[in-house]
Design an enzyme around this catalytic site. Sequence first.
Site, PDB file in Angstrom:
ATOM      1  N   ASP A 409       0.612  -0.879   0.159  1.00  0.00           N
ATOM      2  CA  ASP A 409      -0.236  -0.130  -0.119  1.00  0.00           C
ATOM      3  C   ASP A 409       0.479   0.967  -0.014  1.00  0.00           C
ATOM      4  O   ASP A 409       1.798   1.694   0.624  1.00  0.00           O
ATOM      5  CB  ASP A 409      -0.782   0.331   1.283  1.00  0.00           C
ATOM      6  CG  ASP A 409      -2.234   0.569   1.245  1.00  0.00           C
ATOM      7  OD1 ASP A 409      -2.417   1.290   0.037  1.00  0.00           O
ATOM      8  OD2 ASP A 409      -2.738   0.836   2.321  1.00  0.00           O
ATOM      9  N   GLU A 464     -14.357   1.751   0.971  1.00  0.00           N
ATOM     10  CA  GLU A 464     -13.292   2.604   2.232  1.00  0.00           C
ATOM     11  C   GLU A 464     -14.099   3.798   1.808  1.00  0.00           C
ATOM     12  O   GLU A 464     -14.144   4.506   3.372  1.00  0.00           O
ATOM     13  CB  GLU A 464     -11.394   1.761   1.807  1.00  0.00           C
ATOM     14  CG  GLU A 464     -11.323   2.725   1.024  1.00  0.00           C
ATOM     15  CD  GLU A 464      -9.978   2.861   0.813  1.00  0.00           C
ATOM     16  OE1 GLU A 464      -8.878   2.514   1.599  1.00  0.00           O
ATOM     17  OE2 GLU A 464      -9.381   3.551  -0.111  1.00  0.00           O
TER      18      GLU A 464
END
Length: 658
Positions: A409, A464
Amino acid sequence: MKRILILTVCFLLIAGVYAQKGGKYQLKSPDGTIVLSIQTGDKLQWSVTDKGKSIITPSPISITLGTGEVLGERSKVVSATNEEINFTFNPVHYRKAQVTDHCNQLILKCRGNYGLIFRVYNDAVAYKFFTTIPGDVTIKNEEVNFNFAGDYKIFVPFQRDCRDGKNFNSSFENQYSEITFSRFPKDTLAFLPVLVDLGSNQKAEIFEVDLEDYPGMYVRTNPTNQGFEGVFAPYPLETYVKGLNIIPSKSADYIAKRPGMLNLPWRAVFISEQDKDLLDIDIVQKLASESRLNDISWVKVGQVAWDWWNDLNISHVDFRAGMNTETYKYFIDFAAQYGISYILFDAGWNVPGDLTKPIPEIDIQQVIDYGKQKGVGLIVWCSWQDVMAQKDKAFPFFAGIGVKGMKIDFFDRDDQLAVASTYEIAKQAAQNKLMVDYHGIYKPTGLQKTYPNVVGIEGVYGLENYKWANPNGPRYAVTLPFIRNQAGPMDYTPGAMRNASRENFRPVNSNPMAQGTRVQQMAMYIVFEVPLQMLSDNPTIYMREKECTEFITRIPTTFDQSVPLESKVAEYVAVARKKGNVWYAGAMTDWTPRELTIDCSFLGSGSYTAEIFSDGVNADRDATDYKKSVITVTSTDKLNVKLMNGGGWVARFEPVKQ
């Protein structure tokens, strides 16, 4: 891989290629409908027509080297070679088992140690530069233009916080702005892919493919407000660390440094006749470099029970839920019960800065061993920053203890160094038999074909965001399949079991909800494509909602065949996909309730038992409301589907045993 390759070399009147006076060349699609014209000489330009209609008007292209030399100006062609390419191949971890690559290709070699490759398909065009310059070269800039015939409507995701092209750091997450070229803000950029509405149901979609060791392309409008021009992040000279990000602090006045024997990325345009054509674009698979892995038998795709979105909020247990061994064993029990392949340790599982040291609350080996007993593997989250610093130590460590993959990430960049690192990581991960799911990263450009252990890529404004924002979720959800998802795997992370209407939704961080109906979330598992698919909500809720969970967890993450059904960009989408002898179909709508007809002609002969989930009659008020039914259908049936606001519909068709 099955290949049938037809080559026709040097004869420019064969395979749809025509050389004309004045440095002009034409290349036609195999069916003769699309014509790519190339003008060499003082300024290299390309243009495209489809059935006589102008798609791309003359558009200059060039490469400016650090020496000041411009490849594409005063060009002199020294050889022209054409070939008809026609072969089939079997993509891996994809929505279909076979792809046919059929096009006409023209290779122009120019004086000055460079050239171009052009390809024309029955539904797309593409080109790329190549160079054969001795030694290393510095590329100051690449001139890329996509000029169109009018001020068309476009679908573009803007690069956040990019002003005057000076800030190229972004998570590559934004919803689509539906505007015209002339309304494109002059102080910002958009990232690919982008869609142009040409009118009369026809559209053009722009991709780049085979982006390796080269910066990604952004677009802004051209001076005439009738097209796009490419913009590239400069080469980073110095960086600094801010939180989890590695941010360039000083950049060069060039975009790339490469060996002189190089191929630049493909610039591709797909041309559709109707919207559903946009659900079946194979151009990235066709143009991407071949797999560099000889053995991928260890790459096992599937579904993942994910911890981060639901904030580990399991309940009705006799231990404190959180990032600890007992909670993850609970996740494993849930995954094993429903045949889910993996669980994920997301951010926070390790001691900051050390990927080989879990926090004291987690016994990683115990979790892995417990999962192994139950047939459930472990994937771990890592920051790009830590991976780049520790991959030589961390990758063998992960492989040694039995970790199956990594979610990496916070790239938030696509300059040359960042892009090159994705290939380097994928290669080293494969050497350790580790799968990779890239997050906080740019769109796919074919890496997933070249390194098939790359089984997930974010580059999307996913679920998200419902934790902290109130977006127009359902409209975005029925736009993504036509644009972003056609570039490659899209880790949107669906699966919310707390569902809300537009009026009832609010952002909640720890117990988040999603906009739209329960069945729309279920439909995402069929409509959205990613080989490593997340179940975002927590196991307690999934086990309480057993009926829906059983349906979701029976949906494959790759398919043998896909059939686009009647769909309209940004309004509604419907597809059918086959795995083995079982068909799955899903449909979704924006906030507008509507009725669709699902034509079952994609089914084979005989009868099928259809397990169907549709929006309940009260789903407009309570978005969790749904109805399950089981009926018998054949390929001659047409199913009337009623979608509520933000609604969905799913079906599983299994052949009736005779």
